[in-house]
Design a protein around this motif. Sequence first.
Motif, PDB file in Angstrom:
ATOM      1  N   VAL A  69      -5.393  12.298   2.777  1.00 57.11           N
ATOM      2  CA  VAL A  69      -4.600  11.075   2.654  1.00 57.11           C
ATOM      3  C   VAL A  69      -5.111  10.302   1.438  1.00 57.11           C
ATOM      4  CG1 VAL A  69      -3.861   8.940   3.771  1.00 57.11           C
ATOM      5  CG2 VAL A  69      -4.337  10.955   5.150  1.00 57.11           C
ATOM      6  N   GLN A  70      -4.199   9.844   0.608  1.00 59.92           N
ATOM      7  CA  GLN A  70      -4.530   8.969  -0.510  1.00 59.92           C
ATOM      8  C   GLN A  70      -3.739   7.673  -0.379  1.00 59.92           C
ATOM      9  OE1 GLN A  70      -6.387   9.168  -3.671  1.00 59.92           O
ATOM     10  NE2 GLN A  70      -7.597  10.627  -2.486  1.00 59.92           N
ATOM     11  N   VAL A  71      -4.392   6.564  -0.731  1.00 58.15           N
ATOM     12  CA  VAL A  71      -3.744   5.256  -0.705  1.00 58.15           C
ATOM     13  C   VAL A  71      -3.953   4.585  -2.055  1.00 58.15           C
ATOM     14  CG1 VAL A  71      -3.608   3.003   0.405  1.00 58.15           C
ATOM     15  CG2 VAL A  71      -4.161   5.002   1.763  1.00 58.15           C
ATOM     16  N   ASP A 109       0.863  -1.176   0.000  1.00 57.27           N
ATOM     17  CA  ASP A 109       0.000   0.000   0.000  1.00 57.27           C
ATOM     18  C   ASP A 109       0.899   1.225   0.000  1.00 57.27           C
ATOM     19  OD1 ASP A 109      -2.099  -1.709   0.122  1.00 57.27           O
ATOM     20  OD2 ASP A 109      -2.746  -1.183   2.152  1.00 57.27           O
ATOM     21  N   VAL A 110       0.564   2.205  -0.843  1.00 54.77           N
ATOM     22  CA  VAL A 110       1.355   3.430  -0.937  1.00 54.77           C
ATOM     23  C   VAL A 110       0.511   4.568  -0.376  1.00 54.77           C
ATOM     24  CG1 VAL A 110       2.717   4.913  -2.437  1.00 54.77           C
ATOM     25  CG2 VAL A 110       2.406   2.501  -3.032  1.00 54.77           C
ATOM     26  N   VAL A 111       0.978   5.180   0.697  1.00 54.31           N
ATOM     27  CA  VAL A 111       0.236   6.214   1.420  1.00 54.31           C
ATOM     28  C   VAL A 111       0.923   7.561   1.205  1.00 54.31           C
ATOM     29  CG1 VAL A 111      -0.635   6.948   3.679  1.00 54.31           C
ATOM     30  CG2 VAL A 111      -0.405   4.505   3.159  1.00 54.31           C
ATOM     31  N   ALA A 112       0.143   8.596   0.870  1.00 60.23           N
ATOM     32  CA  ALA A 112       0.705   9.939   0.685  1.00 60.23           C
ATOM     33  C   ALA A 112      -0.199  10.959   1.364  1.00 60.23           C
ATOM     34  CB  ALA A 112       0.861  10.278  -0.796  1.00 60.23           C
ATOM     35  N   LEU A 113       0.397  12.097   1.773  1.00 60.16           N
ATOM     36  CA  LEU A 113      -0.305  13.157   2.493  1.00 60.16           C
ATOM     37  C   LEU A 113      -0.225  14.470   1.735  1.00 60.16           C
ATOM     38  CD1 LEU A 113       1.024  12.652   6.134  1.00 60.16           C
ATOM     39  CD2 LEU A 113      -1.311  12.260   5.395  1.00 60.16           C
ATOM     40  N   LEU A 169       4.315   1.753   2.137  1.00 63.00           N
ATOM     41  CA  LEU A 169       5.182   2.884   1.819  1.00 63.00           C
ATOM     42  C   LEU A 169       4.499   4.152   2.313  1.00 63.00           C
ATOM     43  CD1 LEU A 169       6.180   1.912  -1.838  1.00 63.00           C
ATOM     44  CD2 LEU A 169       7.317   1.292   0.308  1.00 63.00           C
ATOM     45  N   VAL A 170       5.216   4.968   3.085  1.00 56.88           N
ATOM     46  CA  VAL A 170       4.631   6.158   3.701  1.00 56.88           C
ATOM     47  C   VAL A 170       5.511   7.364   3.407  1.00 56.88           C
ATOM     48  CG1 VAL A 170       3.467   4.875   5.540  1.00 56.88           C
ATOM     49  CG2 VAL A 170       5.827   5.643   5.870  1.00 56.88           C
ATOM     50  N   VAL A 223       0.933   9.358  -6.097  1.00 55.36           N
ATOM     51  CA  VAL A 223      -0.090   9.323  -5.038  1.00 55.36           C
ATOM     52  C   VAL A 223      -0.151  10.676  -4.334  1.00 55.36           C
ATOM     53  CG1 VAL A 223      -0.865   8.107  -2.965  1.00 55.36           C
ATOM     54  CG2 VAL A 223       0.339   6.855  -4.753  1.00 55.36           C
ATOM     55  N   GLU A 224       0.981  11.320  -4.155  1.00 64.16           N
ATOM     56  CA  GLU A 224       1.017  12.634  -3.509  1.00 64.16           C
ATOM     57  C   GLU A 224       0.269  13.673  -4.335  1.00 64.16           C
ATOM     58  OE1 GLU A 224       4.712  15.329  -2.420  1.00 64.16           O
ATOM     59  OE2 GLU A 224       4.752  13.433  -1.318  1.00 64.16           O
ATOM     60  N   ARG A 225       0.418  13.625  -5.664  1.00 64.39           N
ATOM     61  CA  ARG A 225      -0.328  14.552  -6.515  1.00 64.39           C
ATOM     62  C   ARG A 225      -1.829  14.331  -6.364  1.00 64.39           C
ATOM     63  NH1 ARG A 225       3.872  13.427 -10.202  1.00 64.39           N
ATOM     64  NH2 ARG A 225       2.584  11.897 -11.314  1.00 64.39           N
ATOM     65  N   ASN A 226      -2.243  13.067  -6.249  1.00 66.36           N
ATOM     66  CA  ASN A 226      -3.665  12.775  -6.033  1.00 66.36           C
ATOM     67  C   ASN A 226      -4.141  13.320  -4.695  1.00 66.36           C
ATOM     68  OD1 ASN A 226      -5.090  10.637  -8.073  1.00 66.36           O
ATOM     69  ND2 ASN A 226      -2.867  10.439  -8.119  1.00 66.36           N
ATOM     70  N   ALA A 227      -3.296  13.230  -3.667  1.00 72.06           N
ATOM     71  CA  ALA A 227      -3.669  13.750  -2.348  1.00 72.06           C
ATOM     72  C   ALA A 227      -3.852  15.264  -2.398  1.00 72.06           C
ATOM     73  CB  ALA A 227      -2.617  13.365  -1.317  1.00 72.06           C
ATOM     74  N   LYS A 228      -2.962  15.956  -3.096  1.00 73.20           N
ATOM     75  CA  LYS A 228      -3.078  17.414  -3.215  1.00 73.20           C
ATOM     76  C   LYS A 228      -4.348  17.799  -3.947  1.00 73.20           C
ATOM     77  CE  LYS A 228       1.902  18.337  -3.069  1.00 73.20           C
ATOM     78  NZ  LYS A 228       3.096  18.775  -3.831  1.00 73.20           N
TER      79      LYS A 228
END
Length: 684
Positions: free
Chosen positions: A271-273, A258-262, A319-320, A359-364
């Motif tokens: 938070v997106q996963v 699982d890839v987690v981004a803030l 992954l965080v 994933v970070e771009r999706n969280a933003k």
Amino acid sequence: MADPATYRPAPGSIPESPGVYRFHDPAGRVIYVGKAKSLRQRLNSYFADFAGLHPRTQTMLTTAASVDWTVVNTEVEALQLEYSWIKEFDPRFNVKYRDDKSYPFLAVTMADEFPRVQVLRGAKRKGTRYFGPYSHAWAIRETVDLLLRVFPVRTCSTGVFKRAGQVGRPCLLGYIDKCSAPCVGRVTPEEHRALAEDFCDFMAGNTGRFIKRLERQMREAAAVEEYERAARLRDDVQALQRALEKQTVVLGDDTDCDVVALAEDPLEAAVQVFYVRGGRIRGQRGWVVDKVEDATPGELVEHFLLQMYGEAAIPREILVPALPPELDAVIELLSEGRGARVDLRVPQRGDKKSLMETVERNAKESLAQHKLRRASDLTTRSRALQEIADALDLDQAPLRVECYDVSHIQGSNVVASMVVFEDGLARKSEYRRFSVRSDEGDVASIYEVICRRFRRYLEERVATGELDGGPEAGEEIGAVPPGQRSGQEDGPEDGAEIGADIGAENGPGAGRAAGAGTPIDPETGRPRKFAYPPNLVVVDGGPAQAAAAQRALDELGIDDVAVCGLAKRLEEVWLPGDDQPVILPRTSEGLYLLQRVRDEAHRFAITYHRAKRSRSLKESALDEVPGLGPARRQALLRHFGSVKRLREASAEEIRAVPGIGPATADAIVAALRGESPSPAGQGS
């Protein structure tokens, strides 16, 4: 608004050990739960420099009225206890990860005799295998449509399945070979289950063997000149390959993670996963959280991991964007939950680093979209509450509103509902319903229900020591005769609807605080069912209903709860004792909120009334049996469980119930089956 200095623990009284602490509001509800390596150092930080705290932390401290703590031995125990208490008490100021949208899953009901493939949202069901979540339901349906060529598993509803079996003719999918038609016996239950298991294996990532098997069968068919069969197998292979193309390959085939981004700002975080299984992105999911304190990214990750994987399946690698401060303790908890080692790390280079950036771009993007929606929602709700306060001349905005409605048909099966809105949002875990004893009309029913609700409120204040005793008229006003209280006030709304909302809005354990029916315990902080009073009581009706509610409060000595009535005909707001209604503009957000509250109370009351009327209609078949009184009717229903089972019972079985003789048993059989009664004492 409390002054934090009034409940600050005495110097030196806080231990330096690790532990978990709780802040309580004046009603005893737990409003915040936290953990600390050193309780003394952590709690002192709340009271040392109030002006330097986060704005929401200041709000929490001024809302609280007390603080307590529990000492533990290790940081792992602190994490476990904090997670347990957050689930149990649902504290309003704790970090709560709310889905930024409702994500669909592909589900296979393996617990059924003939498993079914379908798209599901919400709480997971036992015995069902889930794949996803996916961003769009249409993406699932496209994939399923391709896979049904190779794995023709049932997709129809239970009703369609049964009707097809009754008429002996399958649906369209059965005719075009996208269903194996178990409804008409084309395959056995064992053969159909094997198809469903192959479908699940393919979705779980074991794709290679199916494509190789089809290619081998295609070559064998071509070798014996069965070209039509070979062409069908070729098309099946292409269908599986197109289904695989819809799932992007991002990592090695053996990678499950699982890839987690803030993405965050001072007040909120998104938070997106991304779920990677077999090296492919199988789905994604997002949450948005309000930040109560100046939490670091690592602390947000820690909160998320504990809430996300408390009940969900845990992969072997997560992954965080930042490591939690209690890294070893978190890894130990996750590994214990999985039953094997869990790797928790921040990707530094290569494909995993690139995927983390995606994933970070999706969280933003998710945070930006949420802020647009939430700004509108907060503004609208705040304006609605302020408009209500101005129109009713209240000292402050009514943050908690309770609305009551009565439902009946010509005075029979009279019931009432109580719905609760907090901060302009429905709080379904605190809904209550009443079986009304009065048969003198809506006004008397409103009076009775308000008496019962606030009489319980006063009793619970006495139980907690807030009052020395109840009102002088307490024994007469809305009094409940001995033995009649049981079953008169029911719990929160049950069924699927409340389960999605709790899970989504209030979190696990919602409804236990201020609404669970247990006394306030100083050690646990749980109030009793009616311990939390509203700022405003709304009744469905005009001046008579509003006056009845106010009269009940006056006789109970309650003078800090405002009352109004909302009449349906012209949507007029009536205040007790006023000759003229308060007219809110039709475009008023305040009127719209009152209408939502009233309509929700009406819906909840109607639902309960229909259920109660249905039960009474089922029992009415026994009313025609001569000599069968209420006590023996209840004994029969207790013994058999339902009228349906009683109808299927023989006269001999009915006679086994204490108090039922041969003649009465024959009369019951005749009444329920429409037969002529047998001679007394000779059975049926």
